[in-house]
Design a protein around this motif. Structure first.
Motif, mmCIF file in Angstrom:
data_model
loop_
_atom_site.group_PDB
_atom_site.id
_atom_site.type_symbol
_atom_site.label_atom_id
_atom_site.label_comp_id
_atom_site.label_asym_id
_atom_site.label_seq_id
_atom_site.Cartn_x
_atom_site.Cartn_y
_atom_site.Cartn_z
ATOM 1 N N ILE A 197 -38.675 35.395 -29.192
ATOM 2 C CA ILE A 197 -38.108 34.256 -28.471
ATOM 3 C C ILE A 197 -39.076 33.850 -27.370
ATOM 4 C CG2 ILE A 197 -36.197 33.483 -27.003
ATOM 5 C CD1 ILE A 197 -34.456 35.540 -28.490
ATOM 6 N N PRO A 198 -39.440 32.581 -27.268
ATOM 7 C CA PRO A 198 -40.350 32.156 -26.199
ATOM 8 C C PRO A 198 -39.792 32.531 -24.825
ATOM 9 C CG PRO A 198 -40.079 30.413 -27.824
ATOM 10 C CD PRO A 198 -39.070 31.466 -28.162
ATOM 11 N N GLN A 199 -40.659 33.003 -23.937
ATOM 12 C CA GLN A 199 -40.197 33.460 -22.629
ATOM 13 C C GLN A 199 -39.496 32.350 -21.854
ATOM 14 O OE1 GLN A 199 -42.869 34.363 -19.218
ATOM 15 N NE2 GLN A 199 -42.037 36.448 -19.401
ATOM 16 N N ARG A 200 -40.002 31.142 -21.945
ATOM 17 C CA ARG A 200 -39.372 30.045 -21.209
ATOM 18 C C ARG A 200 -37.936 29.821 -21.693
ATOM 19 N NH1 ARG A 200 -41.484 23.730 -20.844
ATOM 20 N NH2 ARG A 200 -39.635 22.913 -19.788
ATOM 21 N N THR A 201 -37.739 29.881 -23.016
ATOM 22 C CA THR A 201 -36.390 29.707 -23.572
ATOM 23 C C THR A 201 -35.457 30.789 -23.061
ATOM 24 O OG1 THR A 201 -37.268 28.685 -25.581
ATOM 25 C CG2 THR A 201 -35.062 29.636 -25.715
ATOM 26 N N LEU A 202 -35.925 32.036 -23.087
ATOM 27 C CA LEU A 202 -35.090 33.148 -22.653
ATOM 28 C C LEU A 202 -34.825 33.086 -21.152
ATOM 29 C CD1 LEU A 202 -33.594 35.689 -23.378
ATOM 30 C CD2 LEU A 202 -35.739 36.962 -23.218
ATOM 31 N N ARG A 203 -35.815 32.723 -20.373
ATOM 32 C CA ARG A 203 -35.645 32.628 -18.928
ATOM 33 C C ARG A 203 -34.591 31.584 -18.571
ATOM 34 N NH1 ARG A 203 -39.566 33.727 -14.815
ATOM 35 N NH2 ARG A 203 -38.916 32.870 -12.804
ATOM 36 N N GLU A 204 -34.692 30.411 -19.185
ATOM 37 C CA GLU A 204 -33.723 29.350 -18.896
ATOM 38 C C GLU A 204 -32.321 29.762 -19.321
ATOM 39 O OE1 GLU A 204 -35.309 25.940 -20.845
ATOM 40 O OE2 GLU A 204 -36.819 25.534 -19.287
ATOM 41 N N ALA A 205 -32.214 30.437 -20.463
ATOM 42 C CA ALA A 205 -30.906 30.885 -20.931
ATOM 43 C C ALA A 205 -30.317 31.930 -19.987
ATOM 44 C CB ALA A 205 -31.026 31.447 -22.340
ATOM 45 N N MET A 206 -31.134 32.868 -19.513
ATOM 46 C CA MET A 206 -30.659 33.896 -18.587
ATOM 47 C C MET A 206 -30.146 33.280 -17.285
ATOM 48 S SD MET A 206 -33.385 37.034 -18.833
ATOM 49 C CE MET A 206 -33.260 38.320 -20.074
ATOM 50 N N LEU A 207 -30.899 32.348 -16.733
ATOM 51 C CA LEU A 207 -30.487 31.741 -15.460
ATOM 52 C C LEU A 207 -29.218 30.912 -15.644
ATOM 53 C CD1 LEU A 207 -33.963 30.747 -13.987
ATOM 54 C CD2 LEU A 207 -32.473 32.631 -13.276
ATOM 55 N N ALA A 208 -29.100 30.240 -16.781
ATOM 56 C CA ALA A 208 -27.873 29.476 -17.039
ATOM 57 C C ALA A 208 -26.683 30.415 -17.182
ATOM 58 C CB ALA A 208 -28.043 28.623 -18.298
ATOM 59 N N MET A 209 -26.863 31.547 -17.858
ATOM 60 C CA MET A 209 -25.766 32.502 -18.004
ATOM 61 C C MET A 209 -25.429 33.141 -16.661
ATOM 62 S SD MET A 209 -23.392 33.974 -19.613
ATOM 63 C CE MET A 209 -23.683 33.099 -21.144
ATOM 64 N N GLN A 210 -26.414 33.415 -15.842
ATOM 65 C CA GLN A 210 -26.139 33.957 -14.515
ATOM 66 C C GLN A 210 -25.243 33.012 -13.719
ATOM 67 O OE1 GLN A 210 -28.907 36.235 -11.569
ATOM 68 N NE2 GLN A 210 -29.306 34.087 -11.213
#
Length: 558
Positions: A197-210
């Motif tokens: 999974i691209p890091q940018r995709t995962l980072r944005e998803a993590m922050l949205a879930m937070q």
């Protein structure tokens, strides 16, 4: 002179989770910690610079601690994958239609999640021929099954000759051809073929879930399984890269969820001591301490171990046969015999214990649970390292009593029992299902237990978990009023605050609203309901969430 409070919440129904003073009416916060409780003490702490919040009689709780929430997988499920859950796709035909319209990601794959065979029927070969030439993979709602199309099988090099690994199931047609359905340990065969999974995709998803979790009043969680064996768990997103990304977010000041991590060195099939030993020797457990990160915010606590699978796949290890195939299942660790597998599990737990780490053991069958408890007691020091059983099944109270005597913890998921209860009753029979998740008995035995979502398997909304623990119903039943394993709403809340903090070895730092504790607070729009009206909790809004005294969610300040 004592400095003024930064924030004071007054006119509140404060549930402190402190046995000596369980309720009060106000709380004051300064420098990230609870400064004072009770209107008299809080009144003296209020000064010209204090922000005073009138809770309007609403409940103030310790920040909710979801002690088993797959944060990475939940983030991707909510914000990274095509949704095919029953709300948008109530049949296999509609699942296929959504996938036919979906746009591939930058890596050329279509990733989806959410189908539930309890609601739309068993997975067979319904997705095998969708989107010819475009690899498609669709994970189910439980995280223990996936369905793939023919292009995905070709990318992964999977054909008629593939064999299911230990603890896994490969769906096949009558002639032996794979249907594209893979369960438990067999999921790894597909997950390893997926591009990262691209890091940018995962980072944005993590922050949205937070942000979503904070809006629900959640301030702490346990991420139960990140590491080199991530391909054997859920969607495979819980990689070493994801573990390092959490550290990056903490370093950047963007991580505000207190996160406890369990490492994963072996997945849902074929766990062995050699893999665990290699993982422990790799130094991965020191990833966050070597970077100088605050352990109160982000820490690696231990290792997750799979003892068995789940009943729906026939991979849970039970003392008596169950399900359509009348199986007992088995341990999903390496070994040619039951005796060898039991010995291997004991060796794995010995290694984790000797490293000073916590073992969280996935066990859904009563035989797996009792064997894991035996191994912890005979081969480890559960009271010292806070080892615990995840999910659990108990054929008698004797196992619970032994767990209490030796300090073995317990973490389970009432909302899964509610959502999958009708199917579980059919698989296990009335007697075993009625006994499933014996929360009252565990409480009476003196076990420290936590209640958690196991998201993305179930909703992250902790209020639903509380109601499920109190009512013990299913999708089609309301639960029996005389169910002996019901617990009260406040006992359930303790299992998502104070007792979850015990699991984190942080009971002196968080989980209660008393002076000196972390100012992690969840403010509701209404008072805490009595047990006979526990469903009212579902209508209560989270108006304010504080993490270490910092506002991380705010609906309105009055």
């Amino acid at each position: 002179m004592t400095a003024d409070a930064e924030v004071a919440i007054v006119n509140a129904d404060v549930l402190t989770m402190d046995a000596s003073a369980p309720t009060t009416d106000a709380v004051a916060v300064r420098a990230g910690r609870v400064m004072a409780v009770g209107s008299a003490e809080v009144g003296t702490a209020i000064g010209p610079a204090t922000t005073v919040i009138d809770a309007g009689g609403g409940a103030v709780l310790p920040g909710i601690n979801d002690a088993h929430l797959h944060f990475t997988a939940t983030s991707m499920a909510a914000f990274g994958y095509v949704s095919v859950d029953a709300a948008v796709a109530p049949s296999w035909a509609q699942v296929a239609a959504i996938l036919e319209r979906a746009e591939p990601g930058d890596d050329g794959w279509i990733r989806a999640r959410g189908w539930d065979d309890v609601l739309i029927g068993p997975a067979q070969d319904q997705l095998l021929e969708v989107r010819p030439g475009v690899p498609v993979i669709a994970f189910d709602a439980t995280g223990h099954q996936l369905a793939a199309n023919r292009a995905a099988l070709e990318r992964a090099g999977l054909n008629r000759g593939i064999e299911a690994p230990a603890g896994g199931v490969v769906g096949r047609k009558s002639g032996g051809e794979p249907t594209g359905v893979f369960q438990d340990g067999a999921m790894e065969l597909l997950n390893r073929a997926l591009p990262p999974i691209p890091q940018r995709t995962l980072r944005e998803a993590m922050l949205a879930m937070q942000r979503r979790l904070h809006a629900q009043g959640i301030t702490s969680l346990t991420e139960p399984g990140l590491g080199p064996a991530s391909a054997g768990l859920l969607d495979g997103s819980g990689s070493v890269a994801a573990l390092k990304l959490l550290g990056d977010l903490a370093e950047a000041g963007e991580l505000t969820l207190r996160t406890t991590v369990l490492l994963l060195f072996a997945g849902t099939g074929g766990a062995d001591a050699a893999a665990v030993e290699a993982g422990l020797n790799s130094g991965l457990a020191r990833e966050y301490t070597d970077r100088g990160l605050d352990p109160a915010l982000l820490r690696i606590a231990g290792v997750k171990v799979f003892a068995d699978g789940i009943p729906r796949s026939g991979t849970a290890w039970m003392t008596e046969p169950y399900g359509d195939h009348c199986t007992r299942g088995s341990l999903v660790v390496v070994g040619r015999s039951e005796k060898e597998r039991v010995e291997e599990l004991g060796r794995i737990l010995e290694l984790i214990d000797a490293a000073g780490l916590q073992a969280g053991i996935h066990a859904t069958g009563d035989a797996a649970t009792e064997t894991a408890v035996d191994a912890l007691i005979s081969r480890a020091t559960p009271a010292l390292n806070r080892h615990y059983i995840i999910h659990g099944a108990f054929s008698s109270d004797e196992t619970l009593a032994r767990m209490a005597r030796h300090g073995v913890g317990y973490s389970t998921n009432p909302l899964i029992r509610h959502g999958a209860g009708d199917a579980m009753r059919r698989l296990l029979g009335d007697a075993r299902f009625t006994r499933h998740q014996p929360l009252h008995s565990a409480s009476e035995a003196g076990i420290k237990f936590s209640l958690a979502s196991d998201a993305p398997v179930a909703s992250t909304d902790w209020r639903e978990t509380i109601v499920a623990a109190v009512r013990r119903g299913t999708r089609t039943t309301t639960g029996a009023a005389d169910d002996p394993e019901r617990i009260g709403g406040r006992r359930a809340l303790a299992a998502m605050t104070a007792d979850a903090a015990w699991q984190d070895r942080a009971e002196k730092a968080k989980g209660r609203i008393i002076p000196g504790m972390a100012a992690d607070l969840c403010v509701l729009s209404t008072p805490w309901p009595d047990d006979d009206r526990i469903e009212d909790l579902l209508e209560a809004d989270v108006t304010l969430t504080l993490a270490a005294g910092r506002t991380v969610h705010e609906r309105a300040l009055l």
